[in-house]
Structures are given as structure tokens and as C-alpha cells.
Scaffold this active site. Structure first.
Site, PDB file in Angstrom:
ATOM      1  CD  GLU A 191      -3.142  -1.428   2.074  1.00  0.00           C
ATOM      2  OE1 GLU A 191      -3.095  -0.371   3.233  1.00  0.00           O
ATOM      3  OE2 GLU A 191      -3.825  -2.375   1.975  1.00  0.00           O
ATOM      4  CD  GLU A 311      -3.695  -6.732   2.455  1.00  0.00           C
ATOM      5  OE1 GLU A 311      -2.177  -6.639   2.786  1.00  0.00           O
ATOM      6  OE2 GLU A 311      -4.414  -5.827   2.963  1.00  0.00           O
TER       7      GLU A 311
END
Ligand SMILES: *[C@@H]1O[C@H](CO)[C@@H](O)[C@H](O)[C@H]1NC(C)=O
Ligand SMILES: *[C@@H]1O[C@H](CO)[C@@H](O)[C@H](O)[C@H]1NC(C)=O
Ligand SMILES: *[C@@H]1O[C@H](CO)[C@@H](O)[C@H](O)[C@H]1NC(C)=O
Ligand SMILES: *[C@@H]1O[C@H](CO)[C@@H](O)[C@H](O)[C@H]1NC(C)=O
Ligand SMILES: *[C@@H]1O[C@H](CO)[C@@H](O)[C@H](O)[C@H]1NC(C)=O
Ligand SMILES: *[C@@H]1O[C@H](CO)[C@@H](O)[C@H](O)[C@H]1NC(C)=O
Ligand SMILES: *[C@@H]1O[C@H](CO)[C@@H](O)[C@H](O)[C@H]1NC(C)=O
Ligand SMILES: *[C@@H]1O[C@H](CO)[C@@H](O)[C@H](O)[C@H]1NC(C)=O
Ligand SMILES: *[C@@H]1O[C@H](CO)[C@@H](O)[C@H](O)[C@H]1NC(C)=O
Ligand SMILES: *[C@@H]1O[C@H](CO)[C@@H](O)[C@H](O)[C@H]1NC(C)=O
Length: 517
Positions: A191, A311
Site C-alpha cells: 500500500e 489483498e
């Protein structure tokens, strides 16, 4: 664990409007007895709504990766003593999910340092967020994957940086020097568009792309890594515009990846409610997010984009307590799998196999939770080819959002079904109405094998146990997974799903052209 804010501008939906009065779903009535035996008329205490489903057998929509349903654990897993790589029970459970990727990543991946040599005691002593990866950890992890049929995706630490702001690959090279395994895929960072909140550092999409180029360069210098697979950039979705800009800058800066990963969660785990988990409006946020990512990467990479959910789960912040690991979480799992395959994603890596409130395995004793069993049955019955399936002839456009159907060719290897068989994934999100589904066209009047999944015990939607055709699912022993037994609905019998239930249905004799050869 994951603190991202999904302020998804293009997807502002009105509040859920159910067609039906609200009922107390936690205590919803269990169906008693063998209600769906071959010649029995279901005992339905509730009203029944009729649906017709049309499956197109000729044209496949998409073919996913064979590892389509895959799994995540945090990189800090090495510190978790209950997740024991040499446990027979764990290995048996993992074989039930293979083939699949096991991604070792997440927020903690950017705080891992490989230490060689290193003392075992050091590894267990984590300072702040930092995790030490020891040679023994690496060997255990890779041997575990080899023994169980899982394919490791290992996320490298991107926050090791030089003073002039570039990625510093020194520690990664140390791991590569040590490594003797053929690691199926690598990632760099987690991220990166949220590093400001994860790590108080801000990096641009272009910089992240350059970091990936450095990784490809160090792989290319080593003969064993020339064809190494790299996935990235594992961005999360923070809002349509900022996400698109970040991703465009990334893809413009690098051709180093073999698959484009992004992360999606439906809800914030700290505020999510039971009603959110069964709200079609919540499930219908995903297609917009997939389209956003696909339209951006397709423009640059075309067919090489291989978009995947790197994810994903029900709720970020580690999941929602007493929801993300319960029966009710199966709706989000199965709908996400159905929707992602239909929309052309290669892989979906679910968070988390082990850890936090969305864990698939009990944190203490590794007992499988309802989502494990849904995943296990999925692996047995669902093959890679995706077929078009639609709810048709409904009175209301809301119907195909409340009763949801996805279709794939049936897996033949472990199931005993014939090539040409079709598997339907079906969900009934009505709170008080059963769904009575008639299959149309070629599937009309065929025998159908039912794998209906309902909650076990008085907790209903929040049950930690699940029944397959009214039989509790459990391991036989640490070495043995249960048989998956169907109930055959004889030719012409409709599929009847109780309120708030899901299941798989196999039409063995479908002779779907898309599924033969
Ligand atoms: C079902 O799909 C077929 C194509 O596969 C189409 O010809 C037919 O019109 C559809 N039927 C309905 C009721 O939508
Ligand atoms: C690692 O394990 C130790 C000992 O069990 C524990 O005190 C520490 O909080 C753990 N660290 C992490 C990041 O889980
Ligand atoms: C892990 O499992 C193995 C085999 O069952 C056992 O010998 C070992 O003691 C376990 N390790 C821990 C830390 O529980
Ligand atoms: C974040 O980093 C800046 C400098 O880059 C520093 O001034 C600030 O104190 C840091 N904030 C936190 C919460 O660590
Ligand atoms: C991954 O991408 C690199 C660079 O484009 C390429 O050299 C390599 O062959 C690819 N690996 C696979 C397995 O496709
Ligand atoms: C990526 O590949 C395309 C097509 O070969 C090329 O036009 C582009 O310049 C490359 N981008 C980078 C950053 O290497
Ligand atoms: C979760 O359930 C447990 C009992 O199983 C209960 O003690 C706890 O308060 C519940 N937590 C929340 C947030 O609902
Ligand atoms: C459509 O409406 C008719 C008449 O009210 C009813 O009999 C039928 O069950 C409805 N169909 C669905 C799918 O709701
Ligand atoms: C999926 O279908 C293909 C044929 O299309 C077959 O070769 C393969 O073995 C099937 N996979 C499984 C797991 O059954
Ligand atoms: C399901 O629908 C079929 C066809 O519309 C009908 O014959 C059957 O009685 C219905 N079953 C239930 C339980 O309502």
C-alpha cells in the site's frame, strides 16, 4: 492492520432499501430435519420467491489463474507461535486449499529485516513494529509451501531507503544470496499510496515504479532470477482520482511487473455491522473498484496487465469482530470470488488465512472457520473457466442483486465430475424469503447436485460453525479433511435457498462446450 479510508467518490450509493421488513437475523430460524432430501418438499416457514437463472454454456467470459482463490498472512507471522509451519493439522488444511498463492505481506512487510546469522530468540523479540526474518524462518516457510502445494508470494521491504530517497536493495540482496528456493513471486512494499499513514513517509507513484525497476535490475543480474515474477504495486483504493493518478504514474514508470495488484475491503472493521455484511449495496461497490484499476492498467499494459486483488477481505483494520470470521463472512467471500472472476481478475488473495478478526483458522488451535470450508468446497468444485450467468424474468431490478449467481466450469480433478459439468455459486440475501430457482435453457430439467451451506447452532449468521446439506463440517482428524457430500435434486427440482444462505450447485450433465477440452 490496514488503515485506509475508502472514500470512493464515484460510488455513492443510497442507503440499502430492502424489499422486505427487517427481521432479527442473528437469531434467524434454523431449518430442521433433512429438508432437502430427494423426494421431500422443503418445509418452508417463510414466503418463497421464484427466480429463473440463465447460464450461457457456449461462450466463456474469462479464464482465471489456477491459483485464483489465494491467501494472505502478515509478514509478522514468524512471530506467531501458534501458526506452526510443521503442524500436521495446518499442513492438511493447506493441502485442501491448494493450488493457491500464499502471500506473505501486508503492513508488516515494510518492517522486516533479514538477518543472517541470527539467533532464534532474537527473531521472537520484535522491537516496535520491526520483525526479524531469520534463515530458519525462510527455510520453514518455503518448505511449508512446497509440502502443501502453496505458491509463495513474498513481499520485500520497500521502506529500506537510501539517504537520497531511493529504495535500498542491500537487505533484499542478502536474502537473495541466501535463498536456494524457486520463489513463485515477489512483491515490493505494501500500500505505497498509504505510506504517509503507515510509516510517515510520502512516495510518488513514479518513485515506486523506479523502485520496481531496481528490483528487476538486481534480479536480472542473477541468472537464477531472470524470469522472476514480480507483482505490484499493491495499492489500496483511497478515492477514484488520487488512486488513478498514483497508478498511472506507477505504470508509466515501470514495466517490471508480471501482475498488477490492488487491495479492496468493503468496510471499516471498527464500525461494520451485521447488516452491512448482507447488504447488496455494499457488495456492489466492488465492480466499480475493479473497473477503475482495470481501465488504468489495461491502457498501459494490455493483456500483460494481469490485474489481481493482492489483498482483500470483508473489512480493513483487521476485520470486524465476531463477523469477519463467522458464517456471514461467506457472502462477501463468495460474491467477491464470483464478481472478480466474471470481471477478469486473475487472482484474489484473501486476508487473512491466519491473524486478526478475519482469520480463517482459529488463532489458538487452528480449527477451520466457516470461510475455510467455503474456500475448501470452492477449490473442489470451481474451475478456472468463467461462464455468464444471469437472474432473468424478475419483477424488480433489485432481484439480481439480492439473489446472486455466478457460474464456472466444474473442477474435474478432485470432484469426480465429468468435463462439461457446470458449477453455480448461489447466494440468497433475502432476510425472510427463500429463493426458489429454476434453471433455464440447456440446464432446465437436469439433475443438480446441491452443496448448501447454512450456519450451525443458535448463533445463526454469527455462527463459528457451518453445515453442508445439514451436516456439520469438521476435520475427520489432523490428517483427514471431510468428504464433501452432495444432495441430488432430481431432474426439474428447483434449487431452494433458505433466507440468508449460500451454496454451490453442480450440473454434471450440462455438456457445456466451454468446459470440454
Ligand atoms: C438465455 O441465454 C441465451 C443465450 O445463452 C439467450 O438466447 C436466451 O434468450 C436467454 N434467455 C432468457 C430468458 O434470458
Ligand atoms: C512477538 O512476540 C512477542 C513474544 O510473544 C510479543 O511480545 C510481541 O508483541 C510480538 N510482536 C509482534 C509484532 O507481534
Ligand atoms: C510445531 O509442530 C511440531 C510438529 O507437530 C512440534 O514438534 C513443535 O513442537 C511445534 N512447535 C511449536 C513452537 O509449537
Ligand atoms: C513525520 O515525519 C516528519 C519529518 O519528515 C516529522 O517532522 C514528524 O514528527 C513525523 N511524525 C511522526 C508522527 O512521526
Ligand atoms: C516477468 O516479467 C519479466 C519482465 O517483463 C519477464 O522477463 C519474465 O519472463 C516474466 N516472467 C514470467 C514468468 O512471465
Ligand atoms: C514499457 O514498454 C512499452 C512498450 O514496449 C514502452 O513503450 C515503454 O517505454 C516502457 N516503459 C518503461 C518505463 O520502460
Ligand atoms: C464477541 O463475542 C464475544 C463472545 O463470543 C463477546 O464476549 C464479545 O463482547 C463480542 N464482541 C463484540 C465486539 O461484539
Ligand atoms: C412477480 O410477480 C408475480 C405476481 O405478483 C408473482 O407471482 C411472482 O412470483 C413474482 N416474481 C418474482 C421473481 O418476484
Ligand atoms: C479445469 O479444466 C481443465 C479443462 O478445461 C482441466 O484440464 C483441468 O484439469 C481442470 N482443473 C481442475 C482442478 O479440475
Ligand atoms: C418453485 O418454483 C416452481 C416453478 O415455478 C414451482 O413449481 C414450485 O412449486 C416452487 N417451489 C416452491 C417451494 O415454492
Amino acid at each position: 492492520m490496514l488503515r485506509h479510508v475508502t472514500t470512493f467518490l464515484v460510488l455513492v450509493f443510497a442507503q440499502a432499501v430492502f424489499l422486505l421488513p427487517k427481521v432479527d437475523v442473528t437469531g434467524f430460524r434454523q431449518h430442521e430435519g433433512p429438508m432437502l432430501g430427494i423426494n421431500e418438499i422443503p418445509d418452508l416457514s417463510t414466503r418463497v420467491l421464484d427466480y429463473k437463472v440463465n447460464v450461457s454454456l457456449k461462450l466463456p467470459i474469462f479464464k482465471t489463474d489456477t491459483r485464483f482463490l489465494s491467501h494472505n498472512v502478515e509478514s509478522a507471522i514468524f512471530n506467531k507461535t501458534n501458526f506452526n509451519f510443521s503442524s500436521t493439522k495446518l499442513q492438511t488444511l493447506m493441502r485442501g486449499l491448494a493450488p493457491a498463492y500464499l502471500r506473505v505481506g501486508g503492513t508488516s512487510s515494510d518492517f522486516v529485516t533479514f538477518q543472517n546469522p541470527c539467533k532464534e530468540e532474537v527473531a521472537k523479540r520484535n522491537h516496535h513494529k520491526q520483525t526479524i526474518l531469520c534463515p530458519q524462518d525462510w527455510i520453514r516457510l518455503n518448505d511449508f509451501c512446497l509440502a502443501t502445494g502453496l505458491h509463495l508470494v513474498y513481499a520485500l521491504n520497500q521502506l529500506k531507503r537510501t539517504e537520497d530517497g531511493q529504495w535500498d536493495p542491500t537487505n533484499t540482496e542478502k536474502l537473495l544470496d541466501f535463498n536456494t528456493y524457486d520463489v513463485p513471486a515477489w512483491e515490493l512494499g505494501n500500500e505505497p499510496n498509504s505510506y504517509l499513514s503507515h510509516a510517515n513517509i510520502s512516495l510518488s507513484g513514479e518513485q515506486i515504479g523506479q523502485d520496481f525497476n531496481v528490483l528487476r535490475t538486481i534480479f536480472n543480474k542473477r541468472s537464477n532470477y531472470r524470469n522472476a515474477v514480480i507483482f505490484g504495486p499493491d495499492i489500496n483504493i483511497r478515492g477514484a482520482i488520487v488512486t488513478t493518478i498514483f497508478l498511472e504514474r506507477f505504470v508509466a514508470a515501470t514495466n517490471a511487473t508480471n501482475g498488477t495488484t490492488f487491495h479492496c475491503y468493503y468496510l471499516d472493521g471498527s464500525t461494520a455491522t451485521l447488516d452491512d455484511f448482507i447488504d447488496p449495496e455494499v457488495l456492489d461497490v466492488l465492480p466499480g473498484e475493479i473497473n477503475l484499476i482495470k481501465s488504468t492498467v489495461d491502457k498501459y499494459y494490455g493483456k500483460e496487465a494481469k490485474p489481481m486483488l493482492g489483498e482483500t477481505g470483508s473489512a480493513y483494520n483487521g476485520g470486524a469482530k465476531n463477523l469477519s470470521d463467522r458464517y456471514v463472512a461467506g457472502f462477501m467471500l463468495l460474491d467477491k470470488l464470483g464478481m472478480s472472476a466474471k470481471m477478469g481478475l486473475d487472482v484474489v488473495m484473501r486476508a487473512a488465512l491466519y491473524g486478526s478478526d478475519y482469520t480463517m483458522l482459529d488463532l489458538d488451535n487452528l480449527d477451520p472457520k466457516p470461510t475455510y470450508w467455503s474456500a475448501y468446497i470452492y477449490k473442489r468444485l470451481v474451475n478456472t473457466t468463467v461462464l455468464e450467468a444471469n437472474v432473468v424474468n424478475t419483477n424488480s431490478s433489485k432481484d439480481d442483486r439480492i439473489v446472486r449467481v455466478y457460474a464456472h466450469c466444474t473442477s474435474t480433478e478432485k470432484s469426480g465430475y465429468d468435463a462439461g459439468a457446470v458449477t453455480l455459486i448461489v447466494m440468497n440475501l433475502h432476510k425472510g424469503h427463500s429463493a426458489n430457482i429454476t434453471l433455464l435453457q440447456e440446464l432446465y430439467g437436469q439433475d443438480v447436485d446441491q452443496y448448501l451451506l447454512t450456519p450451525h447452532g443458535p448463533l445463526g449468521m454469527t455462527s463459528l460453525q457451518i453445515e453442508l446439506n445439514n451436516n456439520l463440517l469438521a476435520m475427520v482428524d489432523d490428517r483427514t479433511l471431510p468428504e464433501i457430500k452432495h444432495v441430488r435434486l432430481k431432474g426439474g427440482r428447483q434449487l431452494v435457498l433458505p433466507p440468508l444462505s449460500y451454496g454451490f450447485y453442480v450440473v454434471n450433465n450440462a455438456k457445456a462446450e466451454s468446459c470440454i477440452g
